[in-house]
Design an enzyme around this catalytic site. Structure first.
Site, PDB file in Angstrom:
ATOM      1  N   HIS A   1       0.822  -1.208   0.000  1.00 51.24           N
ATOM      2  CA  HIS A   1       0.000   0.000   0.000  1.00 51.24           C
ATOM      3  C   HIS A   1       0.853   1.253   0.000  1.00 51.24           C
ATOM      4  O   HIS A   1       2.055   1.210   0.245  1.00 51.24           O
ATOM      5  CB  HIS A   1      -0.993   0.016   1.165  1.00 51.24           C
ATOM      6  CG  HIS A   1      -0.400  -0.003   2.535  1.00 51.24           C
ATOM      7  ND1 HIS A   1       0.343   1.034   3.069  1.00 51.24           N
ATOM      8  CD2 HIS A   1      -0.455  -0.950   3.508  1.00 51.24           C
ATOM      9  CE1 HIS A   1       0.702   0.748   4.294  1.00 51.24           C
ATOM     10  NE2 HIS A   1       0.241  -0.470   4.598  1.00 51.24           N
TER      11      HIS A   1
ATOM     12  N   CYS B   1       2.563  -4.810   6.761  1.00 49.11           N
ATOM     13  CA  CYS B   1       2.377  -4.555   5.336  1.00 49.11           C
ATOM     14  C   CYS B   1       3.684  -4.057   4.716  1.00 49.11           C
ATOM     15  O   CYS B   1       4.684  -3.879   5.398  1.00 49.11           O
ATOM     16  CB  CYS B   1       1.287  -3.509   5.134  1.00 49.11           C
ATOM     17  SG  CYS B   1      -0.350  -4.045   5.681  1.00 49.11           S
TER      18      CYS B   1
END
Length: 166
Positions: free
Chosen positions: A122, A141
């Protein structure tokens, strides 16, 4: 004035002409992603050839080692796929990694723990108007700049295999 009109008309027609030859490599989808946590790189491959790479990746706050449990702030290691995308992400677009796989779930179950999930590639937080967060700040992430994430969004189709290694 007539010359200016003729020039504009010519440019407009040229813009409508079909593109000749193959599209530039940067616009074609890729078929494999390789994340190297130790080098902080992501390499994109098409037909076995590297076509693009990104450097300076940001990981979970505890990047060393494989993610095992919810809340350990580690980024998983292993072979997964990009299984969906979220255009309404809190982190300027996101591509979900298929963690946990069967082995990850089995390990966590043996330990009586939750393996966690929702691991994404992301961009930066939507509340950050520009720039980049400092250091490793995600919960596991892999973070990119917003411009890089926009490019990944276009190049990486759902179902793309991703290998994440130390």
């Amino acid at each position: 004035m007539i010359r200016a009109f003729a020039l504009l008309a010519t440019l407009a027609l040229a813009a409508c002409a079909p593109v000749q030859g193959p599209l530039p490599a940067s616009t074609l989808p890729v078929d494999f992603l390789l994340v190297d946590k130790s080098d902080r790189t992501l390499k994109l491959f098409r037909n076995g050839e590297e076509v693009k790479s990104y450097v300076g990746l940001q990981f979970g706050a505890s990047p060393a080692g494989h993610k095992q449990f919810e809340g350990d702030e580690r980024t998983p290691e292993g072979l997964y796929t990009i299984d969906t995308r979220n255009p309404a992400s809190s982190y300027h677009l996101s591509l979900r990694v298929s963690y946990p796989n069967a082995a990850d779930r089995a390990f966590a179950e043996r330990e009586g723990r939750d393996p966690g999930g929702d691991i994404f590639l992301h961009g930066q937080p939507n509340w950050l108007p520009s720039g980049r967060m400092v250091g490793d700040w995600t919960d596991g992430c892999i973070a990119f700049t917003n411009a890089e994430m926009e490019e990944l969004w276009r190049l990486v189709p759902d179902g793309t295999p991703i290998e994440i290694r130390l």
